[in-house]
Design a protein around this motif. Structure first.
Motif, PDB file in Angstrom:
ATOM      1  N   GLY A  66      75.527  75.241  30.820  1.00 47.79           N
ATOM      2  CA  GLY A  66      74.482  74.382  31.360  1.00 47.79           C
ATOM      3  C   GLY A  66      74.026  73.321  30.403  1.00 47.79           C
ATOM      4  O   GLY A  66      74.320  73.343  29.205  1.00 47.79           O
ATOM      5  N   LEU A  67      73.274  72.371  30.949  1.00 49.01           N
ATOM      6  CA  LEU A  67      72.675  71.271  30.204  1.00 49.01           C
ATOM      7  C   LEU A  67      71.280  71.005  30.742  1.00 49.01           C
ATOM      8  O   LEU A  67      71.015  71.204  31.938  1.00 49.01           O
ATOM      9  CB  LEU A  67      73.486  69.980  30.354  1.00 49.01           C
ATOM     10  N   MET A  68      70.400  70.539  29.885  1.00 55.04           N
ATOM     11  CA  MET A  68      69.095  70.046  30.289  1.00 55.04           C
ATOM     12  C   MET A  68      69.134  68.517  30.248  1.00 55.04           C
ATOM     13  O   MET A  68      69.475  67.926  29.220  1.00 55.04           O
ATOM     14  CB  MET A  68      68.004  70.559  29.351  1.00 55.04           C
ATOM     15  N   ILE A  69      68.814  67.876  31.369  1.00 55.77           N
ATOM     16  CA  ILE A  69      68.733  66.416  31.430  1.00 55.77           C
ATOM     17  C   ILE A  69      67.265  66.054  31.212  1.00 55.77           C
ATOM     18  O   ILE A  69      66.416  66.324  32.064  1.00 55.77           O
ATOM     19  CB  ILE A  69      69.231  65.869  32.782  1.00 55.77           C
ATOM     20  N   ALA A  70      66.956  65.482  30.056  1.00 55.14           N
ATOM     21  CA  ALA A  70      65.565  65.255  29.676  1.00 55.14           C
ATOM     22  C   ALA A  70      65.398  63.846  29.139  1.00 55.14           C
ATOM     23  O   ALA A  70      66.342  63.046  29.114  1.00 55.14           O
ATOM     24  CB  ALA A  70      65.116  66.291  28.649  1.00 55.14           C
ATOM     25  N   ALA A  71      64.186  63.541  28.693  1.00 55.17           N
ATOM     26  CA  ALA A  71      63.866  62.186  28.238  1.00 55.17           C
ATOM     27  C   ALA A  71      62.673  62.242  27.298  1.00 55.17           C
ATOM     28  O   ALA A  71      61.941  63.234  27.258  1.00 55.17           O
ATOM     29  CB  ALA A  71      63.550  61.285  29.435  1.00 55.17           C
ATOM     30  N   PRO A  72      62.443  61.180  26.550  1.00 49.21           N
ATOM     31  CA  PRO A  72      61.264  61.140  25.683  1.00 49.21           C
ATOM     32  C   PRO A  72      59.950  61.058  26.438  1.00 49.21           C
ATOM     33  O   PRO A  72      58.899  61.424  25.910  1.00 49.21           O
ATOM     34  CB  PRO A  72      61.478  59.867  24.844  1.00 49.21           C
ATOM     35  N   SER A  73      60.003  60.547  27.682  1.00 46.90           N
ATOM     36  CA  SER A  73      58.771  60.382  28.458  1.00 46.90           C
ATOM     37  C   SER A  73      59.118  60.281  29.925  1.00 46.90           C
ATOM     38  O   SER A  73      60.292  60.172  30.304  1.00 46.90           O
ATOM     39  CB  SER A  73      58.014  59.121  28.010  1.00 46.90           C
ATOM     40  N   SER A  74      58.090  60.277  30.769  1.00 45.23           N
ATOM     41  CA  SER A  74      58.289  60.029  32.192  1.00 45.23           C
ATOM     42  C   SER A  74      58.685  58.567  32.406  1.00 45.23           C
ATOM     43  O   SER A  74      58.401  57.707  31.573  1.00 45.23           O
ATOM     44  CB  SER A  74      57.008  60.334  32.964  1.00 45.23           C
ATOM     45  N   GLY A  75      59.338  58.307  33.531  1.00 42.25           N
ATOM     46  CA  GLY A  75      59.647  56.934  33.900  1.00 42.25           C
ATOM     47  C   GLY A  75      60.858  56.341  33.220  1.00 42.25           C
ATOM     48  O   GLY A  75      61.044  55.120  33.237  1.00 42.25           O
TER      49      GLY A  75
END
Length: 435
Positions: free
Chosen positions: A4-13
């Motif tokens: 598996g992988l987590m698709i994430a980001a530094p912030s929303s938007g």
């Protein structure tokens, strides 16, 4: 165990939902069985995940769920080829006080499951400087591995070269670079994305996202970065349903129920009997419990007020059997709902609650409730974990409180829920019994 992988980001938007949906559909088109998950309490995104992947998506919440439940729900991926979990807010954003397993951040789930993170970076307004942000995320927690980044909202080939050079300088892999496209953004309203069921062209949109990702992202490298889940064996989580036959309201006004709850009820042998208040349908007469989920009743208040068969069926059921409402469902059980234009609409009248959207105030956050009166499936003293997100204001609540409710930091909140006889309601959506 399924990688598996987590698709994430530094912030929303930053565009991570577009990336998530595009990856889900692209891998699905390639014949892979892709199991989606959503980190945190968001109850809208899972419906989009299901539309993209063809599989139900479940929330994984490290604040609300105990370790066995977290890993048990992850067990839904046992027959899949790949897991993709979508993060919420910024990767490390959570509450100050930890719950059963963590503070609710996406990083908690990634760490617990051993899933590497693909970080979606919005590089608009910067170039090499984006690498400093990505490097900070890579070093913030050594137990959370950043597999690489996807650059989003790239303005030009030169912009891409500069951003890639910055990532190379700090040793971070770039899976791809997405050119800026304003037409890919999903419409939003005050609670986040417009619901999946409200998009007549949703499948075409998701197919467009998949084509976009195929063109600009190395999908083979993304898949190769996935790692198998870690931790205890993922035995299916066992739920105790609140009743044997549950009449569950399901339409555009009542759609916010956590998928893991309904799936858990079914797996435990409960029968789910869907009905539509907006179609003026009565709950099934043989139901042991009527459950009204949250949603957008304020957008349909006139139709609900005119739904005489629905309201009569609720009243008849409540004479001898329990009724429970969450957030929008709670408001629909009250005396009245005032919409954003200031028009008052009569609701079911089973509770004395009167709410207003003409006086908007945001209520947001985790909730820890200790019942002071019984509700469907739970006795006095039971502790529950949930999440609240709405903009309505209570004008009247004459009935006794259902629970003592605090936020994630232990601060009491005024929205205690209420009850009248066997009719109960809460502003929080139930995620799990307490650990």
């Amino acid at each position: 165990m399924t990688p598996g992988l987590m698709i994430a980001a530094p912030s929303s938007g930053t565009g991570k939902t577009t990336v998530m949906l595009g990856l889900l559909r692209a891998f699905h088109e390639d014949g892979l069985r892709v199991q989606p998950f959503k980190s945190g309490p968001d109850y809208i995104d899972p419906a989009f995940h299901r539309a993209a992947s063809g599989r139900p998506s479940f929330n994984l919440d490290s604040w609300a769920m105990a370790v066995p439940m977290l890993h048990g729900l992850a067990g839904a991926a046992q027959d899949a080829d790949l897991v993709l979990a979508e993060g919420s807010m910024g990767l490390f954003d959570g509450v100050a006080a930890s719950g059963a397993t963590g503070n609710g951040a996406s990083a908690d789930v990634a760490r617990r499951m051993g899933w590497p993170v693909v970080l979606v970076i919005d590089v608009s307004g910067q170039a090499q400087s984006a690498a400093a942000t990505a490097l900070g995320f890579a070093r913030y927690d050594p137990d959370v591995r950043i597999a690489g980044v996807i650059l989003n909202r790239v303005a030009s080939p030169r912009h891409e070269r500069l951003a890639r050079s910055g990532m190379a300088a700090v040793g971070l892999h770039v899976f791809g670079a997405l050119p800026r496209r304003t037409d890919l953004k999903l419409p939003e309203r005050h609670l986040g994305l417009v619901q999946a069921s409200e998009h007549p062209d949703l499948d075409a949109r998701i197919a467009d996202y998949a084509t976009f990702l195929r063109t600009h992202v190395d999908l083979a490298a993304v898949r190769a970065a996935a790692r198998a889940s870690q931790g205890p064996a993922s035995a299916p989580h066992r739920f105790t349903p609140p009743a044997q036959r549950i009449a569950l309201a399901q339409d555009a006004a009542f759609s916010f129920v956590y998928p893991h709850m309904v799936a858990g009820w079914r797996s435990a042998g409960a029968e789910i009997l869907p009905f539509s208040p907006l179609a003026d349908e009565r709950p099934a007469a043989e139901a042991d419990l009527v459950w009204l989920p949250g949603g957008y009743p304020e957008l349909h208040a006139g139709r609900l007020a005119a739904a005489e068969r629905f309201r009569a069926g609720l009243v008849e059921h409540a004479r001898s059997k329990p009724v429970h409402g969450e957030c929008g469902g709670y408001m629909a059980l009250g005396q009245g709902l005032i919409d954003a234009d200031g028009t008052r609409h009569a609701m079911a009248g089973l509770l004395g609650l009167v709410t207003s959207y003409a006086q908007r105030r945001m209520h947001l956050g985790y909730r820890h409730a200790t019942l002071v009166a019984p509700m469907a499936g739970a006795t006095v003293g039971a502790t529950l974990r949930g999440h609240e997100f709405h903009y309505s204001t209570i004008l009247e609540q004459p009935d006794p409180p259902l629970a003592q409710v605090v936020d994630a930091e232990g601060t009491a909140v005024a929205e205690t829920g209420s009850y009248r006889g066997s009719v109960t309601g809460t502003f929080f959506h139930l995620i799990a019994p307490d650990a």
